[in-house]
Design a protein around this motif. Structure first.
Motif, PDB file in Angstrom:
ATOM      1  N   LEU A   7      49.968  54.943  36.029  1.00 32.25           N
ATOM      2  CA  LEU A   7      49.296  55.908  35.146  1.00 32.25           C
ATOM      3  C   LEU A   7      48.025  55.315  34.557  1.00 32.25           C
ATOM      4  N   LEU A   8      48.092  54.091  34.090  1.00 29.45           N
ATOM      5  CA  LEU A   8      46.920  53.451  33.495  1.00 29.45           C
ATOM      6  C   LEU A   8      45.818  53.245  34.530  1.00 29.45           C
ATOM      7  N   ALA A   9      46.221  52.872  35.733  1.00 25.73           N
ATOM      8  CA  ALA A   9      45.235  52.607  36.780  1.00 25.73           C
ATOM      9  C   ALA A   9      44.487  53.872  37.178  1.00 25.73           C
ATOM     10  N   THR A  10      45.149  55.015  37.067  1.00 25.06           N
ATOM     11  CA  THR A  10      44.502  56.271  37.450  1.00 25.06           C
ATOM     12  C   THR A  10      43.794  56.942  36.275  1.00 25.06           C
ATOM     13  N   SER A  11      44.034  56.457  35.053  1.00 30.00           N
ATOM     14  CA  SER A  11      43.476  57.112  33.870  1.00 30.00           C
ATOM     15  C   SER A  11      42.336  56.338  33.232  1.00 30.00           C
ATOM     16  N   TYR A  12      42.285  55.028  33.451  1.00 25.07           N
ATOM     17  CA  TYR A  12      41.298  54.194  32.777  1.00 25.07           C
ATOM     18  C   TYR A  12      40.577  53.296  33.776  1.00 25.07           C
ATOM     19  N   ALA A  13      39.252  53.214  33.614  1.00 28.89           N
ATOM     20  CA  ALA A  13      38.496  52.248  34.406  1.00 28.89           C
ATOM     21  C   ALA A  13      38.706  50.840  33.874  1.00 28.89           C
ATOM     22  N   SER A  14      38.875  50.726  32.557  1.00 32.44           N
ATOM     23  CA  SER A  14      39.191  49.447  31.916  1.00 32.44           C
ATOM     24  C   SER A  14      39.974  49.743  30.652  1.00 32.44           C
ATOM     25  N   LEU A  15      40.704  48.745  30.191  1.00 32.09           N
ATOM     26  CA  LEU A  15      41.570  48.922  29.028  1.00 32.09           C
ATOM     27  C   LEU A  15      41.603  47.617  28.252  1.00 32.09           C
ATOM     28  N   PRO A  16      41.410  47.651  26.923  1.00 29.77           N
ATOM     29  CA  PRO A  16      41.480  46.417  26.134  1.00 29.77           C
ATOM     30  C   PRO A  16      42.837  45.744  26.299  1.00 29.77           C
ATOM     31  N   ALA A  17      42.835  44.424  26.331  1.00 32.37           N
ATOM     32  CA  ALA A  17      44.067  43.666  26.564  1.00 32.37           C
ATOM     33  C   ALA A  17      45.164  43.995  25.565  1.00 32.37           C
ATOM     34  N   PRO A  18      44.867  44.111  24.241  1.00 33.31           N
ATOM     35  CA  PRO A  18      45.954  44.435  23.305  1.00 33.31           C
ATOM     36  C   PRO A  18      46.606  45.780  23.594  1.00 33.31           C
ATOM     37  N   ALA A  23      46.678  47.338  26.595  1.00 31.57           N
ATOM     38  CA  ALA A  23      47.432  47.198  27.840  1.00 31.57           C
ATOM     39  C   ALA A  23      48.760  46.488  27.593  1.00 31.57           C
ATOM     40  N   ALA A  24      48.734  45.471  26.735  1.00 35.44           N
ATOM     41  CA  ALA A  24      49.965  44.744  26.416  1.00 35.44           C
ATOM     42  C   ALA A  24      50.977  45.662  25.747  1.00 35.44           C
ATOM     43  N   MET A  25      50.500  46.551  24.875  1.00 36.66           N
ATOM     44  CA  MET A  25      51.396  47.487  24.207  1.00 36.66           C
ATOM     45  C   MET A  25      52.014  48.457  25.211  1.00 36.66           C
ATOM     46  N   LYS A  28      53.349  40.327  26.337  1.00 38.71           N
ATOM     47  CA  LYS A  28      52.412  39.569  25.534  1.00 38.71           C
ATOM     48  C   LYS A  28      51.082  39.507  26.292  1.00 38.71           C
ATOM     49  N   GLN A  29      49.994  39.329  25.540  1.00 37.83           N
ATOM     50  CA  GLN A  29      48.688  39.336  26.189  1.00 37.83           C
ATOM     51  C   GLN A  29      48.556  38.232  27.236  1.00 37.83           C
ATOM     52  N   ASP A  30      49.181  37.075  26.974  1.00 32.93           N
ATOM     53  CA  ASP A  30      49.064  35.985  27.947  1.00 32.93           C
ATOM     54  C   ASP A  30      49.931  36.215  29.187  1.00 32.93           C
ATOM     55  N   GLU A  31      50.754  37.277  29.174  1.00 29.85           N
ATOM     56  CA  GLU A  31      51.561  37.618  30.339  1.00 29.85           C
ATOM     57  C   GLU A  31      50.891  38.676  31.215  1.00 29.85           C
ATOM     58  N   LEU A  32      49.821  39.284  30.704  1.00 31.97           N
ATOM     59  CA  LEU A  32      49.222  40.419  31.398  1.00 31.97           C
ATOM     60  C   LEU A  32      48.698  40.053  32.779  1.00 31.97           C
ATOM     61  N   LEU A  33      47.994  38.946  32.880  1.00 34.20           N
ATOM     62  CA  LEU A  33      47.381  38.585  34.156  1.00 34.20           C
ATOM     63  C   LEU A  33      48.434  38.412  35.234  1.00 34.20           C
ATOM     64  N   THR A  34      49.494  37.675  34.895  1.00 34.90           N
ATOM     65  CA  THR A  34      50.571  37.475  35.869  1.00 34.90           C
ATOM     66  C   THR A  34      51.245  38.791  36.203  1.00 34.90           C
TER      67      THR A  34
END
Length: 219
Positions: free
Chosen positions: A182-193, A195-197, A202-208
């Motif tokens: 859903l996020l990939a089809t709705s947003y070109a970019s999303l702030p890390a906080p 996206a984490a929510m 956690k923000q440091d887990e997002l990349l993995t």
């Protein structure tokens, strides 16, 4: 169940895939405290081993069918027994896993007062309500609360608790996967906080975490 702090739900792909195998390895309880020893198994107790087997195969549609059939075979007396939770818990979570929320809500709203007032029924309803409203942060919180509840030493059925723990993990991963799409089809970019929510990370887990979904072709 052994004493100690509840085990947090697994989050890696390998651990998620292991959940179905974990269900298959759960030893059946020798006796059940839910009925006197002389009583014959009711429709819910009879269906439970089949439900466990279907959950171990990740056959959630089959699980739903067996659980709903058990509901149809019950009567006013068995509907007030705690044994109904042997079917209700896996049924609601299976509906959540396949993202079919109205029948999950119907199953919970048809409970007798005795059953609807139990901690398990309350926790399932809270998880369903958060999922229904797409309150993402609350979904992960309610899933952790349910996970903690069924791992308590005082939980009334150890085998059911183990099955529900695995199903909660599978649901969280399915919900997170749908959210990523859903996020990939709705947003070109999303702030890390933010996206984490949405993903309960956690923000440091997002990349993995996002790399895992990208490698599976889901973003």
């Amino acid at each position: 169940m052994a004493n100690g702090p509840p085990t947090p739900p697994p989050t890696t792909e390998t651990e998620i895939q292991d959940q179905a195998r974990v269900i298959a390895e759960i030893p059946p309880t020798a006796t059940t405290p839910l009925l006197p020893a002389s009583a014959q198994p009711d429709a819910f107790q009879a269906a439970f081993p089949v439900i466990v087997d279907l959950a171990s195969q990740s056959n959630f549609q089959g699980l739903i069918q067996v659980a709903e059939n058990a509901n149809l075979q019950s009567d006013a007396d068995t509907n007030r027994r705690l044994t109904r939770l042997l079917v209700l818990g896996p049924l609601v979570l299976a509906y959540l896993i396949v993202d079919d929320l109205p029948p999950a809500r119907f199953a919970l709203t048809q409970l007798s007062e005795d059953i609807s007032s139990t901690p398990l029924s309350h926790s399932l309803f809270e998880l369903l309500a958060s999922t229904w409203d797409r309150k993402h942060a609350n979904v992960y919180l309610r899933a952790r609360e349910l996970n903690n509840l069924v791992q308590q030493p005082s939980f009334f059925d150890e085998q059911l608790g183990s099955v529900l723990t695995a199903l909660v993990t599978i649901f969280v991963e399915a919900f997170r996967r749908r959210t990523v799409i859903l996020l990939a089809t709705s947003y070109a970019s999303l702030p890390a906080p933010l996206a984490a929510m949405y993903l309960g990370m956690k923000q440091d887990e997002l990349l993995t975490g996002m790399s895992r979904y990208h490698n599976r072709g889901q973003v």
